[in-house]
Every structure is written in structure tokens, then in C-alpha cells.
Scaffold this motif. Sequence first.
Motif, PDB file in Angstrom:
ATOM      1  N   LYS A  77       0.716  -1.201   0.071  1.00 29.26           N
ATOM      2  CA  LYS A  77       0.107   0.001  -0.081  1.00 29.26           C
ATOM      3  C   LYS A  77       0.794   1.239  -0.109  1.00 29.26           C
ATOM      4  CE  LYS A  77      -3.712  -2.206   2.572  1.00 29.26           C
ATOM      5  NZ  LYS A  77      -4.277  -2.794   3.745  1.00 29.26           N
ATOM      6  N   GLY A  78       2.162   1.110   0.320  1.00 21.25           N
ATOM      7  CA  GLY A  78       3.015   2.266   0.050  1.00 21.25           C
ATOM      8  C   GLY A  78       3.153   2.935   1.286  1.00 21.25           C
ATOM      9  N   TYR A  79       2.609   2.341   2.315  1.00 23.76           N
ATOM     10  CA  TYR A  79       2.585   3.047   3.781  1.00 23.76           C
ATOM     11  C   TYR A  79       4.257   3.341   4.417  1.00 23.76           C
ATOM     12  CZ  TYR A  79      -2.413   2.336   4.053  1.00 23.76           C
ATOM     13  OH  TYR A  79      -3.630   2.484   3.620  1.00 23.76           O
ATOM     14  N   LEU A  80       4.982   2.243   4.053  1.00 27.27           N
ATOM     15  CA  LEU A  80       6.390   2.266   4.522  1.00 27.27           C
ATOM     16  C   LEU A  80       7.360   3.089   3.764  1.00 27.27           C
ATOM     17  CD1 LEU A  80       6.953  -1.714   5.292  1.00 27.27           C
ATOM     18  CD2 LEU A  80       6.011   0.260   6.663  1.00 27.27           C
ATOM     19  N   THR A  81       6.686   3.831   2.878  1.00 26.93           N
ATOM     20  CA  THR A  81       7.753   4.816   2.058  1.00 26.93           C
ATOM     21  C   THR A  81       7.645   6.392   2.556  1.00 26.93           C
ATOM     22  OG1 THR A  81       6.008   5.415   0.490  1.00 26.93           O
ATOM     23  CG2 THR A  81       7.261   3.480  -0.013  1.00 26.93           C
ATOM     24  N   LEU A  82       6.747   6.602   3.472  1.00 27.59           N
ATOM     25  CA  LEU A  82       6.687   7.874   4.358  1.00 27.59           C
ATOM     26  C   LEU A  82       6.106   9.013   3.432  1.00 27.59           C
ATOM     27  CD1 LEU A  82      10.148   7.804   6.133  1.00 27.59           C
ATOM     28  CD2 LEU A  82       7.792   7.949   6.951  1.00 27.59           C
ATOM     29  N   ASN A  83       5.405   8.185   1.926  1.00 22.52           N
ATOM     30  CA  ASN A  83       4.990   9.176   1.364  1.00 22.52           C
ATOM     31  C   ASN A  83       3.457   9.539   1.731  1.00 22.52           C
ATOM     32  OD1 ASN A  83       3.697  10.480  -1.080  1.00 22.52           O
ATOM     33  ND2 ASN A  83       4.313   8.937  -2.475  1.00 22.52           N
ATOM     34  N   PRO A  84       3.186  10.856   1.885  1.00 28.18           N
ATOM     35  CA  PRO A  84       1.830  11.300   2.551  1.00 28.18           C
ATOM     36  C   PRO A  84       0.879  10.948   1.490  1.00 28.18           C
ATOM     37  CG  PRO A  84       3.082  13.154   2.044  1.00 28.18           C
ATOM     38  CD  PRO A  84       3.974  12.133   2.053  1.00 28.18           C
ATOM     39  N   LEU A  85       0.967  10.904   0.181  1.00 28.73           N
ATOM     40  CA  LEU A  85       0.047  10.842  -0.904  1.00 28.73           C
ATOM     41  C   LEU A  85      -0.339   9.338  -0.891  1.00 28.73           C
ATOM     42  CD1 LEU A  85       1.723  12.875  -3.654  1.00 28.73           C
ATOM     43  CD2 LEU A  85       0.120  13.659  -2.064  1.00 28.73           C
ATOM     44  N   LYS A  86       0.132   8.482   0.102  1.00 30.41           N
ATOM     45  CA  LYS A  86      -0.295   7.267  -0.140  1.00 30.41           C
ATOM     46  C   LYS A  86      -1.050   6.707   0.989  1.00 30.41           C
ATOM     47  CE  LYS A  86       2.202   5.403  -3.716  1.00 30.41           C
ATOM     48  NZ  LYS A  86       1.915   4.740  -4.540  1.00 30.41           N
ATOM     49  N   TYR A  87      -1.376   7.638   1.961  1.00 35.04           N
ATOM     50  CA  TYR A  87      -2.190   7.389   2.908  1.00 35.04           C
ATOM     51  C   TYR A  87      -3.511   7.168   2.528  1.00 35.04           C
ATOM     52  CZ  TYR A  87       1.900   8.737   5.844  1.00 35.04           C
ATOM     53  OH  TYR A  87       3.097   8.860   6.188  1.00 35.04           O
ATOM     54  N   THR A  88      -4.302   6.382   3.139  1.00 37.81           N
ATOM     55  CA  THR A  88      -5.753   6.083   2.944  1.00 37.81           C
ATOM     56  C   THR A  88      -6.713   7.360   2.938  1.00 37.81           C
ATOM     57  OG1 THR A  88      -5.739   3.846   3.616  1.00 37.81           O
ATOM     58  CG2 THR A  88      -7.669   4.577   3.313  1.00 37.81           C
TER      59      THR A  88
END
Length: 266
Positions: A77-88
Motif C-alpha cells: 500500500k506504500g505506507y512504509l515509504t513515508l509518502n503522504p500521498l499514499k495514505y488512505t
Amino acid sequence: MTTAARSRSHSAISPVFLGIAAVMAVTGWAVWTDFAASPGLAVFLFVVSAWIVSLCLHEYAHARTALHGGDISVGAKGYLTLNPLKYTHALLSIVLPVIFVIMGGIGLPGGAVFIERNRISGRWKHSLISAAGPLTNVLFAAVCTAPFWLGALDGVPVAFRFALAFLAMLQVTAAILNFLPVPGLDGYGVIEPWLSYKVRRQVEPIAPFGLIIVFVVLFIPEVNGMFFDAVYGIMQALGVDELGIYCGRDLFEFWNGQDEFCAVRA
């Protein structure tokens, strides 16, 4: 792509986060050196970017703890990349908290990442996953206030000191609000695994409105006063006085013009 390669790509730090961190570093340097033509604007950009970094770390802590608890889906889900755009809930997790900081100078908690709880067994694991986010805010506050409670303020520019004081206050408010046992907030997530099925079913409909309820209640003058008395009490215990917080917020709200009292000290 191999499993190992996918795992590395799922945990690689996002350029978006690195860009935000770079803004925090550059504007922090500008405040420290008094390089900026407008110190208020530099403080504003430093505090906002540092606040977004803390929000990313907050959500990352949830995801990383969930990963070790058994939810391997957080990587994809991309949560471990620290990318705020990936958050649900990017709007709840990032945008609204930043708006509330700008409007009211309060660290309002955002929405958490989506954790597949059915993959995780053990009540302690579920509680720890919920607690990991606000504990990150506690750690961030401790780092921001370290120069104060360590008595290491010699050589720290006054404007930077004020900015740290205001930023730390935001982290303290976020930690307190997040730990409230209100459905929809992390504090309730900590105690939820220990509640009976009947109780959980009864409070479940409230969860989507938990954040709104907290926001409305904070508008009650008596509640607001008690809340900020607690916040300033904690800040005082950490060596930060109310004047430093006030002047930090004064610098942050540069569009209102700087208070002469704070300007003299900065």
C-alpha cells in the motif's frame, strides 16, 4: 521482480517525503542563521514542513508496527515509504491537520492508515499498533524540547528557540488528543481490543465522527481552558515557558504582523 526487490521498493523512502524534509532543513537553517528577509515566513515554512514530517512519521509508526504484528499488506500500500500521498485518508492525515495548525495553532490528529486487523492476532499487538502513532508525537516533542530541558540553550538563536517551542506545543497537543479514548482516535484503538464485543458494537457507529466530536468539544471555553492548561503544564515541565510558545506562534502567523514584545526578543 523478485520478492526481495519488491520488498525494497515498498520500503524505499519516497522522494515526496525527502522533498518535504529538505524544505524543513533549509527553512530551519534560514531561521537559525537569520538568513531569510522575512523571519516569520521562514518560521512558518519550517514549522509546517516539520509538522508534515511528524505526521508522516506518525502514520509510518502505525504501519511499521502493523507489519511486525502480521499485516504484510502495508508494504504494497506504500505506507512504509513515508509518502503522504499514499495514505488512505490523505485529507484527514495531512491536509486537515495542516489547516488546523494554520487556523488555530493546534495539533489536531488526522486519520490513520488502513490496517488489516484480521491479519493480526493478540490484543497487545493491536494496542501497540494504535499507540505507535501518538508515541511518535511524544518522541518528536521530546526532541524539540531537548535544548530546553537539557539546559542547552546557549548559542541557540532566539527565533529558532521560539519556533521549536511552538512546534513542540503542536506535538504535545497532537499526542494528548490522539490518546483520548474516543472512537475513531488512537486512544480508543489502544483500549478497544480489551473491550467486550457488545461494547465495541455499541460505540462503532460513533467512530467516523470521533474527530469532529473532539473538535466541537474543544470550542467549549471551559474545556478549551482546561485542555490548554494541561498542555502548558506539560510544556513547563519540559522547560518551555508560555512566552516562548506565544512568540513562536506570533512568528508563525507572520501575516498578522509581529508583536513588538516578541520582535524585541527575536
